[in-house]
Design an enzyme around this catalytic site. Structure first.
Site, PDB file in Angstrom:
ATOM      1  N   HIS A 295       1.726   4.349  -2.909  1.00 11.02           N
ATOM      2  CA  HIS A 295       1.851   5.800  -2.746  1.00 11.02           C
ATOM      3  C   HIS A 295       3.243   6.232  -3.211  1.00 11.02           C
ATOM      4  CE1 HIS A 295      -1.860   6.622  -0.613  1.00 11.02           C
ATOM      5  NE2 HIS A 295      -1.586   5.812   0.380  1.00 11.02           N
TER       6      HIS A 295
ATOM      7  N   HIS B  85       0.844  -1.199   0.000  1.00 12.75           N
ATOM      8  CA  HIS B  85       0.000   0.000   0.000  1.00 12.75           C
ATOM      9  C   HIS B  85       0.886   1.258   0.000  1.00 12.75           C
ATOM     10  CE1 HIS B  85      -3.680   2.327   1.146  1.00 12.75           C
ATOM     11  NE2 HIS B  85      -2.769   3.130   1.667  1.00 12.75           N
ATOM     12  N   GLU B  86       1.809   1.323   0.944  1.00 15.75           N
ATOM     13  CA  GLU B  86       2.667   2.514   1.029  1.00 15.75           C
ATOM     14  C   GLU B  86       3.561   2.626  -0.205  1.00 15.75           C
ATOM     15  OE1 GLU B  86       1.773   4.626   3.064  1.00 15.75           O
ATOM     16  OE2 GLU B  86       0.607   3.352   4.399  1.00 15.75           O
TER      17      GLU B  86
ATOM     18  N   GLU C 188      -4.868   7.481  -3.050  1.00 13.84           N
ATOM     19  CA  GLU C 188      -5.346   6.188  -2.573  1.00 13.84           C
ATOM     20  C   GLU C 188      -5.597   5.207  -3.724  1.00 13.84           C
ATOM     21  OE1 GLU C 188      -4.461   6.153   0.855  1.00 13.84           O
ATOM     22  OE2 GLU C 188      -6.099   4.712   0.821  1.00 13.84           O
TER      23      GLU C 188
HETATM   24 ZN    ZN Z   1      -3.042   5.232   1.853  1.00 13.87          ZN
END
Ligand code: ZN
Length: 513
Positions: free
Chosen positions: A273, A269-270, A307
């Site tokens: 980003h 997830h990170e 996101e």
């Molecule tokens: Zn996030």
């Protein structure tokens, strides 16, 4: 002509100085979250507050306002689409920074930090009454903040708050997408849990030491295309990604030795980003900060779009069967015999368990959006004045029952669970589900362009995802609004259909119905 270039160049150079100061402030924050000894807290607070003051001065300076006005009046600049978009976004930031009276900003910060303490104690004691007056104050201050920004055309007060996180979003448009999504997701979850076969949780419970998880995580994010020469991965209590400066993107994660999937999906997830931050045009071909660094053209579009990148990698790649075809043998090399006995299919199914849980941050891919939509409806009603703060717990519990079919046992696992409202983050929640919706729509476009996407991912080739995102999202900065970006990239306005197709298709397979 000399003056045209002069005005625009001076504007960009002021923005670049503010961005450089801001990157120093973020470095202080990153260090505080990772390596700073706790004894440094008081001095760090002083450093951070001095930096915040310096940055605010730059962002609200009269000279900046004059330069923006001069660029808006300049025909040559306005005839250049990229420059005109850059100036439009700088105007938006400048107006927002100058519209709030200093006294209100201080009060929001002051009441917010005390309300946050009150929230912590109230959640611990499961005592909504103790938090109620603080929430009342924060909602009141947020309403005043929204009034200073002004209600946007055809919108409502809540939209003005949401604009800080998702520019130009309108609650009524979001409601139109969320309502059918909520009904269909509730029905899907009920069908899966009542009629399907739940996956075996064994593969999630394999014990894996932190060092092995870290080594595997690094292997995965490199495969995604996260560049470790311009980024790094560290350990912290609350995982985050910080696009610190050109050529310097920091990720953090945390390791639970009895639940490796928590760290794996948190890291992916990170890193999602992170690849967005690395793909923004902040660095020139010569490796130096680019000419647009510090301006909106080198900035991420919105929280929802950010996101979409993190959840795209986490859920659409990481929780797919194709991913595990590549990742399972790689993980075997790090995780040892206890993990080796499971098949690709066992691990894929265990990564897609659906549960009726009370806590948003622990929710699975399907129920997560229900948790978000609940908060969106309630905070919108509180700002509109349609829901009295004292009635929040009752309303929360009754809507939760309608959505997931279970009773909320107490407010600690109900309306007191999130920190957001205590420090005035109202209008933020919908960006989580917007991210999932954008991700689903983007992945349908990626798949249409690359029909053998799964075969490629199964071999470890994830370049189709990265390349598409670089072209249609990363390279554009804030040139277009989020909805324009979505239409240009996918040919359609944002809708709930792609996310529903994705969840229905995958989860019915996993649950065998
Ligand atoms: Zn996030």
């Amino acid at each position: 002509m000399a003056s045209t270039n002069g005005v625009y160049a001076e504007l960009c150079s002021l923005k670049r100085e503010a961005a450089t100061l801001s990157s120093v402030a973020h470095l202080l924050g990153w260090d505080q979250e990772t390596y700073m000894p706790s004894g440094g807290t008081a001095a760090r607070a002083e450093q951070s507050s001095l930096m915040a003051g310096l940055i605010h001065e730059r962002e609200t300076s009269e000279r900046l306002g004059e330069l923006i006005s001069a660029c808006e009046a300049d025909k040559d600049i306005q005839a250049d689409d990229a420059k005109a978009a850059n100036v439009r976004e700088m105007r938006r930031d400048y107006d927002k920074a100058t519209k709030l009276p200093g006294e209100l900003v201080k009060e929001l910060a002051n009441v917010g930090s005390r309300a946050q303490d009150a929230w912590k104690a109230a959640r611990k004691a499961n005592d909504f009454k103790a938090f109620e007056p603080w929430l009342e104050k924060m909602v009141g201050l947020s309403r005043r903040k929204a009034e200073c920004y002004g209600v946007p055309d055809g919108g409502e007060l809540y939209d003005a708050l949401m604009d800080d996180y998702e520019a130009d979003a309108r609650a009524k448009d979001i409601e139109a997408v969320f309502t059918p999504l909520r009904e269909k997701l509730s029905a899907l979850v009920k069908d899966l849990l009542d009629n399907g076969t739940a996956p075996d949780l064994g593969p999630r419970r394999v014990h894996v030491p932190g060092a092995q998880q870290h080594a595997f995580g690094l292997r995965v994010i490199e495969q995604m295309g996260f560049d470790l020469k311009t980024g790094r991965l560290d350990t912290t209590t609350h995982p985050f990604c910080e696009g610190l400066a050109p050529g310097d993107t920091r990720l953090t994660t945390r390791y639970d030795e009895d639940y490796f999937m928590g760290a794996l999906y948190g890291t992916m997830h990170e890193a999602g980003h992170g690849v967005y931050e690395q793909g923004l045009p902040k660095v020139g071909d010569d490796g130096e900060p680019s000419a647009v660094y510090g301006t909106p053209l080198a900035d991420s579009r919105s929280l929802g779009i950010h996101e979409s990148q993190s959840r795209g990698w986490e859920n659409f790649v990481g929780r797919s069967r194709a991913f595990w075809e590549w990742a399972k043998p790689v993980a075997d090399g790090f995780f040892g015999d206890a993990f080796k006995k499971y098949s690709v299919d066992d691990v894929f199914r265990a990564a897609n368990v659906v549960e009726r849980s009370y806590i948003r941050v622990e929710a699975d891919e399907a129920t997560y959006n229900l948790h978000v939509m609940l908060r969106f409806g309630l905070e919108r009603a509180m700002i509109a004045g349609d829901l009295a703060i004292k009635d929040l717990p009752g309303e929360w519990n009754s809507r939760f029952r309608d959505m997931l079919g279970v009773e909320v046992p107490d407010d600690a696992r109900g309306c007191l669970q999130d920190v957001h409202w205590s420090f005035g983050l109202i209008g933020y929640f919908p960006t989580y589900t917007l991210g999932n919706l954008y991700a689903a729509q983007f992945f349908e476009a990626i798949r249409a362009e690359t029909p053998d996407l799964d075969d490629r991912i199964a071999k470890g080739d994830m370049s189709a995802v990265l390349d598409w995102s670089r072209t249609h999202v990363h390279a554009l900065g804030r040139r277009y609004s989020a909805s324009e970006m979505c239409e240009k990239a996918t040919g359609k306005a944002l809708s709930a259909e792609p996310l529903l197709r994705h969840l229905e298709g995958k989860l019915r397979g996993v649950y065998g119905i």
